[in-house]
Design a protein around this motif. Structure first.
Motif, PDB file in Angstrom:
ATOM      1  N   PRO A  89      30.633  45.716  52.398  1.00 40.62           N
ATOM      2  CA  PRO A  89      30.774  45.054  51.086  1.00 40.62           C
ATOM      3  C   PRO A  89      31.881  44.005  51.082  1.00 40.62           C
ATOM      4  N   TRP A  90      32.817  44.165  51.993  1.00 39.90           N
ATOM      5  CA  TRP A  90      33.929  43.232  52.076  1.00 39.90           C
ATOM      6  C   TRP A  90      33.466  41.824  52.455  1.00 39.90           C
ATOM      7  N   TYR A  91      32.275  41.720  53.037  1.00 34.16           N
ATOM      8  CA  TYR A  91      31.723  40.392  53.354  1.00 34.16           C
ATOM      9  C   TYR A  91      31.615  39.576  52.064  1.00 34.16           C
ATOM     10  N   TRP A  92      31.260  40.240  50.964  1.00 36.68           N
ATOM     11  CA  TRP A  92      31.134  39.548  49.677  1.00 36.68           C
ATOM     12  C   TRP A  92      32.413  39.668  48.847  1.00 36.68           C
ATOM     13  N   LEU A  93      32.993  40.884  48.820  1.00 34.78           N
ATOM     14  CA  LEU A  93      34.187  41.122  48.003  1.00 34.78           C
ATOM     15  C   LEU A  93      35.408  40.369  48.527  1.00 34.78           C
ATOM     16  N   GLY A  94      35.587  40.387  49.836  1.00 32.58           N
ATOM     17  CA  GLY A  94      36.787  39.811  50.444  1.00 32.58           C
ATOM     18  C   GLY A  94      37.036  38.370  50.018  1.00 32.58           C
ATOM     19  N   PRO A  95      36.042  37.481  50.207  1.00 31.53           N
ATOM     20  CA  PRO A  95      36.253  36.091  49.798  1.00 31.53           C
ATOM     21  C   PRO A  95      36.506  35.934  48.296  1.00 31.53           C
ATOM     22  N   ARG A  96      35.880  36.789  47.466  1.00 26.68           N
ATOM     23  CA  ARG A  96      36.135  36.728  46.022  1.00 26.68           C
ATOM     24  C   ARG A  96      37.595  37.083  45.738  1.00 26.68           C
ATOM     25  N   VAL A  97      38.058  38.170  46.367  1.00 26.22           N
ATOM     26  CA  VAL A  97      39.445  38.601  46.194  1.00 26.22           C
ATOM     27  C   VAL A  97      40.397  37.489  46.644  1.00 26.22           C
ATOM     28  N   ALA A  98      40.107  36.919  47.812  1.00 16.40           N
ATOM     29  CA  ALA A  98      40.984  35.893  48.369  1.00 16.40           C
ATOM     30  C   ALA A  98      41.023  34.672  47.452  1.00 16.40           C
ATOM     31  N   GLU A  99      39.863  34.338  46.893  1.00 14.54           N
ATOM     32  CA  GLU A  99      39.790  33.138  46.056  1.00 14.54           C
ATOM     33  C   GLU A  99      40.617  33.320  44.785  1.00 14.54           C
ATOM     34  N   VAL A 100      40.460  34.445  44.132  1.00 16.34           N
ATOM     35  CA  VAL A 100      41.252  34.712  42.923  1.00 16.34           C
ATOM     36  C   VAL A 100      42.736  34.769  43.285  1.00 16.34           C
ATOM     37  N   GLY A 101      43.044  35.363  44.443  1.00 18.21           N
ATOM     38  CA  GLY A 101      44.429  35.453  44.891  1.00 18.21           C
ATOM     39  C   GLY A 101      45.062  34.081  45.102  1.00 18.21           C
ATOM     40  N   THR A 108      49.086  41.179  46.248  1.00 14.85           N
ATOM     41  CA  THR A 108      48.733  42.608  46.358  1.00 14.85           C
ATOM     42  C   THR A 108      47.517  42.917  45.484  1.00 14.85           C
ATOM     43  N   GLN A 109      46.956  44.106  45.778  1.00 14.55           N
ATOM     44  CA  GLN A 109      45.780  44.607  45.078  1.00 14.55           C
ATOM     45  C   GLN A 109      46.078  44.860  43.601  1.00 14.55           C
ATOM     46  N   ALA A 110      47.250  45.453  43.313  1.00 19.18           N
ATOM     47  CA  ALA A 110      47.584  45.791  41.932  1.00 19.18           C
ATOM     48  C   ALA A 110      47.779  44.523  41.101  1.00 19.18           C
ATOM     49  N   GLN A 111      48.254  43.446  41.726  1.00 17.98           N
ATOM     50  CA  GLN A 111      48.388  42.196  40.986  1.00 17.98           C
ATOM     51  C   GLN A 111      47.032  41.706  40.527  1.00 17.98           C
ATOM     52  N   LEU A 112      46.047  41.843  41.395  1.00 16.77           N
ATOM     53  CA  LEU A 112      44.689  41.440  41.032  1.00 16.77           C
ATOM     54  C   LEU A 112      44.188  42.289  39.861  1.00 16.77           C
ATOM     55  N   LEU A 113      44.372  43.605  39.972  1.00 14.75           N
ATOM     56  CA  LEU A 113      43.874  44.498  38.928  1.00 14.75           C
ATOM     57  C   LEU A 113      44.620  44.304  37.614  1.00 14.75           C
ATOM     58  N   ALA A 114      45.957  44.223  37.703  1.00 13.57           N
ATOM     59  CA  ALA A 114      46.741  44.058  36.479  1.00 13.57           C
ATOM     60  C   ALA A 114      46.600  42.633  35.947  1.00 13.57           C
ATOM     61  N   LEU A 409      40.274  53.493  43.444  1.00 11.44           N
ATOM     62  CA  LEU A 409      40.613  52.087  43.209  1.00 11.44           C
ATOM     63  C   LEU A 409      39.377  51.192  43.307  1.00 11.44           C
ATOM     64  N   ALA A 410      38.292  51.704  43.871  1.00 10.41           N
ATOM     65  CA  ALA A 410      37.106  50.864  44.070  1.00 10.41           C
ATOM     66  C   ALA A 410      36.433  50.435  42.762  1.00 10.41           C
ATOM     67  N   PRO A 411      36.159  51.373  41.821  1.00 10.06           N
ATOM     68  CA  PRO A 411      35.484  50.919  40.592  1.00 10.06           C
ATOM     69  C   PRO A 411      36.246  49.836  39.830  1.00 10.06           C
ATOM     70  N   PRO A 412      37.568  49.970  39.607  1.00 11.71           N
ATOM     71  CA  PRO A 412      38.232  48.878  38.871  1.00 11.71           C
ATOM     72  C   PRO A 412      38.223  47.554  39.638  1.00 11.71           C
ATOM     73  N   VAL A 413      38.292  47.598  40.974  1.00 11.59           N
ATOM     74  CA  VAL A 413      38.259  46.341  41.731  1.00 11.59           C
ATOM     75  C   VAL A 413      36.911  45.647  41.539  1.00 11.59           C
ATOM     76  N   VAL A 414      35.844  46.415  41.656  1.00  9.65           N
ATOM     77  CA  VAL A 414      34.512  45.828  41.480  1.00  9.65           C
ATOM     78  C   VAL A 414      34.346  45.325  40.047  1.00  9.65           C
ATOM     79  N   ALA A 415      34.800  46.139  39.086  1.00  8.75           N
ATOM     80  CA  ALA A 415      34.677  45.736  37.681  1.00  8.75           C
ATOM     81  C   ALA A 415      35.487  44.469  37.404  1.00  8.75           C
ATOM     82  N   PHE A 484      38.208  35.459  36.579  1.00  5.85           N
ATOM     83  CA  PHE A 484      37.980  36.519  37.574  1.00  5.85           C
ATOM     84  C   PHE A 484      36.515  36.689  37.943  1.00  5.85           C
ATOM     85  N   VAL A 485      35.646  36.585  36.944  1.00  4.67           N
ATOM     86  CA  VAL A 485      34.233  36.846  37.189  1.00  4.67           C
ATOM     87  C   VAL A 485      33.504  35.518  37.342  1.00  4.67           C
ATOM     88  N   GLU A 486      32.781  35.414  38.457  1.00  2.72           N
ATOM     89  CA  GLU A 486      32.084  34.163  38.741  1.00  2.72           C
ATOM     90  C   GLU A 486      30.945  33.956  37.743  1.00  2.72           C
TER      91      GLU A 486
END
Lengths: 509, 84
Positions: A89-101, A108-114, A409-415, A484-486
């Motif tokens: 799943p990181w093939y799709w999630l990873g670039p999304r996370v990186a882009e928002v970052g 960090t992960q918590a910065q993204l979530l918070a 931590l997975a459900p909130p990251v996906v959400a 956050f959401v495309e």
């Protein structure tokens, strides 16, 4: 000269090279938090490949993997099953996370979530969770290093000294060079792990049984219960299908949610690097096959390892009459497995505590943050070291238990990245509820239906809570969500020119 | 960011990974839970699990090639730090 002297010399050489690589790597990053934590977002494919593989596979895989194959047989196959499932799943999630970052300056992960779910409570919860999960994890890596060094030096370097030596070096390069050192030493250590595992894993069956096939035929004749999934439990009873299957599920869901792995998405140079890392990960994962072969090769060996199944690997190396050079190199391989995970954990723990536990409450300058991270590397390392000297096996339990919480931590990251309607209240309710259920069943293992992993049970409570509480609370404002959401068929909010700068203050709209 | 993946391809990928999960857990794995025939010397069930792992890598590689071709067709190399 005696064998242990040669082994010690090879070991010293290995540690010196590791330290040199670590310190040299640090000169390549900037003196900023973004440089210390996310390598100025400039890791290329080579480093990402090894930092991912070598961080995932720790002393647990390198020593525990053979130990499982040796004592629990096919139960070990669960470790072979979840890695790629967790990584894909990181093939799709990873670039999304990186882009928002990149856009919002997260490291960090918590910065993204918070960021998506503005809440200091959420941020602190994740920081606390990270620390609770990491200390036993680091402790086990230290013990692993100490055990190996003690074994191959015939006890001339005791556990406490070996662990202190190996982790003194890890701390030095993490303190001075941050994630750059983690990345480049992991590259060196990853190569070592792969070469040692494959050569030893193919050599032992051939030397002892005349081949891999003949070895399994021999095991099948004497211990057939070891070769049928789901194998055995630690006490030698048959393991359950529920336990085996849910261990795969929770590990796959949790794998990339480990903060030290998640954070590396912010360190990748570009999206293609992240995607290729995922595509190539299976090639690293395959090294579990020779790792298991090492364990299986010990099954019919006349003696049993004196210090329990986890020492089957050093035991086999030492009892099959190998030259000192091979023993020394093997030891370096095992140390690599321990140190390459331990450094990422130490670095991750310090980064997360400062960025998510401290910064939401006190404003710190960039230099103060880096200083505090370095202090914390030493503090966390010291605490883990104290635990490492204590022969308390409950730490292993604690680590296995923490996987159930990390998976939450997975459900909130996906959400956060894919569900427009998710709200802060929903994310908090899910995380707290899911973790509570997970901890409850961890403490009351006999109540688990079908022997399911407590993390899976936690997720079964988590997802409905997240969805229902989100729907019951007012939706977030559209402009905030768009960051956050495309958009369907389009792109997320365009990048503002200043946003890619290092560590911009966190936005709390 | 990138041109969207065709719905058919999305479904195919989802189906593949669902099959992967089913094939390596209960009850799917019970169907292949045996030692013989040995594959490259490994018990059949172990080789089965390893084969899915390799297949998943190949599937992702194929997905990536197609995504790249789509990006190329839309004039975006996908490698720029901003991703677009």
């Amino acid at each position: 000269m005696e064998r242990w002297v040669w082994v010690t010399l090879i070991l010293a050489g290995y540690l010196a090279v590791t330290l040199a690589i670590g310190l040299a790597a640090g000169r390549r990053s900037s003196d900023t938090v973004s440089g210390y934590v996310a390598a100025d977002r400039d890791f290329g494919l080579l480093v990402m490949y090894f930092v991912t593989g070598a961080s995932v596979f720790s002393a647990f895989a390198f020593l525990g993997g053979p130990g499982w194959a040796y004592s629990r047989g096919a139960a070990a196959f669960y470790i072979l099953s979840y890695g790629v499932l967790g990584m894909a799943p990181w093939y799709w999630l990873g670039p999304r996370v990186a882009e928002v970052g990149r856009r919002r300056g997260y490291v960090t992960q918590a910065q993204l979530l918070a960021g998506r779910f503005p809440s200091r409570l959420l941020s602190v919860l994740i920081a606390a969770l990270t620390l609770v999960a990491f200390v036993p994890y680091i402790t086990l890596q230290m013990r692993g290093a100490g055990i190996v060094i003690e074994a191959v030096t015939d006890g001339h370097i005791p556990l406490w000294a070996g662990a202190a030596l190996a982790y003194g070096i890890v701390m030095l390069y993490v303190i001075f060079a941050g994630v750059m050192a983690v990345g480049w030493t992991n590259t060196f250590q990853g190569v070592f792990m792969l070469v040692i595992a494959w050569s030893l894993g193919l050599y032992l069956p051939v030397k002892l049984y005349g081949g891999v096939g003949p070895m399994f035929e021999a095991i099948l004749a004497e211990r057939p219960e070891l070769l049928t999934v789901p194998g055995l439990t630690a006490s030698g009873e048959p393991w359950t299908w529920g336990g085996y299957s849910s261990a795969i599920l929770v590990s796959a869901v949790g794998l990339q949610m480990w903060p030290h792995l998640f954070m590396k998405a912010f360190a990748a140079r570009d999206d293609d690097t992240l995607r290729r890392t995922v595509i190539l990960f299976p090639t690293f994962q395959l090294f579990l096959i020779p790792v298991f072969l090492i364990g299986f090769s010990g099954v019919l060996f006349p003696q049993a390892p004196p210090d329990g199944p986890d020492s089957i690997l050093p035991f086999m190396v030492l009892s099959t009459g190998m030259p000192a050079l091979v023993v020394g190199l093997f030891c370096a391989g095992a140390l690599s497995a321990s140190m390459s995970t331990g450094d990422a954990l130490l670095h991750g723990a310090a980064s997360v505590v400062v960025e998510d536990g401290v910064r939401p409450f006190w404003s710190l300058s960039d230099a103060q943050q880096r200083l505090l991270m370095r202090v914390l590397v030493v503090a966390v390392g010291a605490v883990a070291y104290v635990f490492a000297l204590d022969e308390d096996s409950s730490l292993v339990e604690l680590l296995l238990g923490s996987y159930g919480i990390i998976a939450q931590l997975a459900p909130p990251v996906v959400a956060a990245l894919y569900w427009r309607r998710a709200t802060t209240a929903g994310a908090l309710a899910g995380l707290v509820g899911g973790s509570a259920v997970s901890v409850f069943f961890y403490l009351n293992g006999h109540l688990r239906p079908f022997d399911l992993h407590e993390g899976v049970l936690g997720l079964l409570a988590h997802v409905p809570l997240l969805v229902l509480v989100s729907l019951a609370t007012p939706p977030q404002e559209a402009p905030h969500v768009r960051a956050f959401v495309e958009e369907r068929g389009g792109s997320a909010e365009p990048a503002s020119p200043a946003a890619s700068a290092h560590s911009t203050p966190r936005e709390h709209p | 960011m990138t041109p969207r993946m065709p719905t058919g391809e999305r479904l195919a990928i989802a189906a593949f990974f669902a099959a992967y999960v089913a094939a390596v857990t209960w009850p799917g794995l019970t169907l292949v839970n045996r030692v013989h025939p040995l594959v490259l010397g490994l018990p059949f069930v172990m080789a089965w699990i390893a084969a899915w792992l390799v297949a998943a890598g190949l599937v992702l590689w194929g997905v990536d090639r197609r995504a790249r071709a789509r990006r190329h067709a839309s004039g975006d190399d996908g490698a720029a730090p901003a991703g677009r």
